[in-house]
Write a protein that holds these residues in place. Structure first.
Motif, short mmCIF file in Angstrom:
data_model
loop_
_atom_site.label_atom_id
_atom_site.label_comp_id
_atom_site.label_asym_id
_atom_site.label_seq_id
_atom_site.Cartn_x
_atom_site.Cartn_y
_atom_site.Cartn_z
N UNK A 86 21.56 0.82 -24.25
CA UNK A 86 22.69 1.76 -24.23
C UNK A 86 23.78 1.26 -25.17
N UNK A 87 24.23 2.15 -26.08
CA UNK A 87 25.28 1.76 -27.02
C UNK A 87 26.50 2.67 -26.98
N UNK A 88 26.55 3.60 -26.02
CA UNK A 88 27.72 4.47 -26.00
C UNK A 88 27.60 5.60 -24.99
N UNK A 89 28.47 6.57 -25.17
CA UNK A 89 28.52 7.74 -24.28
C UNK A 89 28.70 8.99 -25.12
N UNK A 90 28.05 10.07 -24.70
CA UNK A 90 28.18 11.37 -25.36
C UNK A 90 28.78 12.36 -24.38
N UNK A 91 29.62 13.26 -24.89
CA UNK A 91 30.28 14.27 -24.07
C UNK A 91 30.03 15.65 -24.68
N UNK A 92 29.76 16.63 -23.82
CA UNK A 92 29.50 17.99 -24.30
C UNK A 92 30.25 19.00 -23.44
N UNK A 93 30.90 19.94 -24.10
CA UNK A 93 31.56 21.07 -23.42
C UNK A 93 31.44 22.30 -24.29
N UNK A 94 30.71 23.30 -23.79
CA UNK A 94 30.43 24.52 -24.56
C UNK A 94 29.81 24.13 -25.90
N UNK A 95 30.45 24.47 -27.03
CA UNK A 95 29.86 24.15 -28.33
C UNK A 95 30.40 22.85 -28.91
N UNK A 222 30.42 25.10 -18.41
CA UNK A 222 31.07 25.94 -19.43
C UNK A 222 32.19 26.83 -18.90
N UNK A 223 32.17 27.14 -17.59
CA UNK A 223 33.18 28.04 -17.04
C UNK A 223 34.12 27.37 -16.05
N UNK A 266 18.85 22.62 -9.43
CA UNK A 266 18.30 23.43 -10.53
C UNK A 266 19.25 24.55 -10.91
N UNK A 267 19.82 25.22 -9.93
CA UNK A 267 20.75 26.32 -10.21
C UNK A 267 21.95 25.81 -11.00
N UNK A 268 22.49 24.67 -10.58
CA UNK A 268 23.66 24.12 -11.25
C UNK A 268 23.32 23.68 -12.68
N UNK A 271 23.23 26.46 -15.15
CA UNK A 271 24.52 27.05 -15.52
C UNK A 271 25.13 26.36 -16.75
N UNK A 272 24.56 25.24 -17.16
CA UNK A 272 25.05 24.55 -18.36
C UNK A 272 23.97 24.71 -19.44
N UNK A 273 24.18 25.61 -20.42
CA UNK A 273 23.11 25.98 -21.36
C UNK A 273 22.46 24.79 -22.06
#
Length: 425
Positions: A86-95, A222-223, A266-268, A271-273
């Motif tokens: 492990x060398x770091x962290x990635x973050x994603x929100x929408x695009x 995303x919402x 699974x449902x949750x 909800x995150x594309x």
């Protein structure tokens, strides 16, 4: 009958045993503090209720952990265990997608670590402590504690045999078991809002060539930015995956699922594309778990007779993987303080242990609170971050929350508020 068995039987038949330090729990903080104390010639006894390996959540280490692992002379074993680099962290929100490279940080110290299946990792640390000569007894339950005069514990093994353990000092490394907080009425409500987590391990079958297995991925709903997900890759094609939200957001009944946590997870995820796409072919390995109201606090962390380590004292939130880091840091700090006391020096546990430990915990708290009110999310996803500021924040995300040379540690709230204002303006 072997001599080893005879010794064990003699121990079990003895109604009272005396040690320098009794340690409750053989998880990371318990194994490491036992190793550190044993190396200095102290007689320690570790009492663990469960048998290892056993499942535990919280698989993503921070680079700061490697310093403590080195202190405990366990680095070679950890490096050779085949864990996911492990060398770091990635973050994603929408695009939006951004990464933090832990080698590009402000603080000195290791910039890489591992993502570990805790059942294997915790057993490895405990086994290394045993190889060093530490006495760990599994299947032993602590029933009561007495602090008048010399501290003592009343315990029993799985055969129902009871025993009194007298010690000069007691360390509680029981994690979410929180043995001493329960027995000594030390529980105190957390200042953080109540949240829940639903999680599982999956055979991920991720085919995306751009997916970086060397980083933990934190995705935001995303919402609803109150809801977030972790995805922690292991070295064998599996991942730990979980979703965190307020209890009503993750309540199976309110979601019409009649207790089906697998379906809720699974449902949750769907909800995150981005996560839905990455885990389209994932296979659940276990039954999904639920952790409710995990944030915890205590009235006191230590006296001259006991100290609380890691989650037995305070647990914040899993969002920045601070749990194991705080556990290991507390083990290192408690060992140094306790050695002074055992060697006859005057110790102020509040000044020498609790206050320094809480400096780092409160730094993490600043960022946890700012994550949920979206101030830190706005900072993370800012399009044009200042490289120097990003290095200082990266140090905290890498676990160096005790480095007071870092302005974002020494003045965590004021500095973060300043950056948030700049990003938002």
């Amino acid at each position: 009958m072997s001599s080893a068995t005879s010794v064990q039987n003699d121990v079990e038949q003895c109604t009272t045993e005396t040690v320098d330090v009794a340690i409750i729990g053989a998880g990371p903080s318990g194994s490491i503090v036992a190793s550190l104390l044993h190396a200095q010639g102290k007689k320690v006894l570790v009492l663990e209720k469960q048998h290892f390996p056993r499942f535990s959540i919280g698989e993503s280490l921070l680079p700061c952990c490697m310093q403590v692992i080195t202190e405990a002379n366990m680095l070679e074993a950890v490096n050779q265990a085949g864990f996911q680099f492990k060398n770091g962290a990635a973050f994603r929100y929408q695009d939006k997608y951004t990464t933090f490279d832990f080698t590009d940080k402000f603080s000195p110290g290791p910039g890489t670590t591992f993502q570990v299946e805790r059942a294997t990792f915790d057993k490895l640390l405990a086994d290394e402590a045993c190889k060093q000569g530490v006495d760990i007894r599994y299947g032993h339950t602590v029933h009561s504690v007495a602090l008048s005069g010399e501290p003592s514990l009343e315990i029993s093994n799985e055969q129902g045999q009871t025993q009194t353990i007298k010690a000069k000092f007691i360390l509680d490394a029981s994690g979410f078991g929180r043995v001493l907080p329960r027995l000594l009425d030390l529980e105190k409500p957390s200042t953080l809002p109540t949240r829940s987590a639903v999680f599982n391990h999956v055979r991920d079958n991720i085919s995306d060539p751009n997916f970086d297995r060397n980083k933990i991925l934190i995705s935001v709903h995303p919402d609803n930015q109150d809801i977030w997900y972790w995805l922690i890759p292991f070295s064998d094609g599996r991942c730990s995956v979980g979703v965190v939200g307020e209890p009503h957001q993750l309540a199976v009944v309110e979601n019409g699922l009649d207790g089906d946590l697998d379906q809720l997870l699974k449902i949750m995820i769907d909800q995150e594309p981005g996560l839905k796409k990455q885990l389209a072919n994932a296979e659940l390995i276990n039954q999904s778990g639920l952790l409710k109201g995990y944030s915890a606090n205590v009235k006191t962390l230590a006296t001259d007779k006991f100290a609380l380590l890691g989650n037995a004292g305070e647990f914040l939130d899993p969002v920045f993987s601070s749990g194991v880091t705080i556990a290991m840091q507390s083990a290192s700090m408690a060992a140094k303080t306790l050695l002074k006391q055992l060697n006859g020096e005057t110790v102020d546990w509040q000044q020498d242990y609790a206050a320094p430990l809480m400096k780092g915990v409160d730094t993490f708290r600043t960022y946890v609170e700012a994550w949920y009110d979206c101030r830190f999310q706005d900072t993370i996803f800012f399009d044009d971050p200042d490289p120097k500021i990003k290095q200082m924040i990266c140090s905290i995300l890498a676990g160096y929350a005790w480095d007071e040379q870092n302005p974002f540690v020494s003045e965590s709230k004021r500095r973060l508020d300043m950056v948030v204002e700049l990003c938002r303006s």
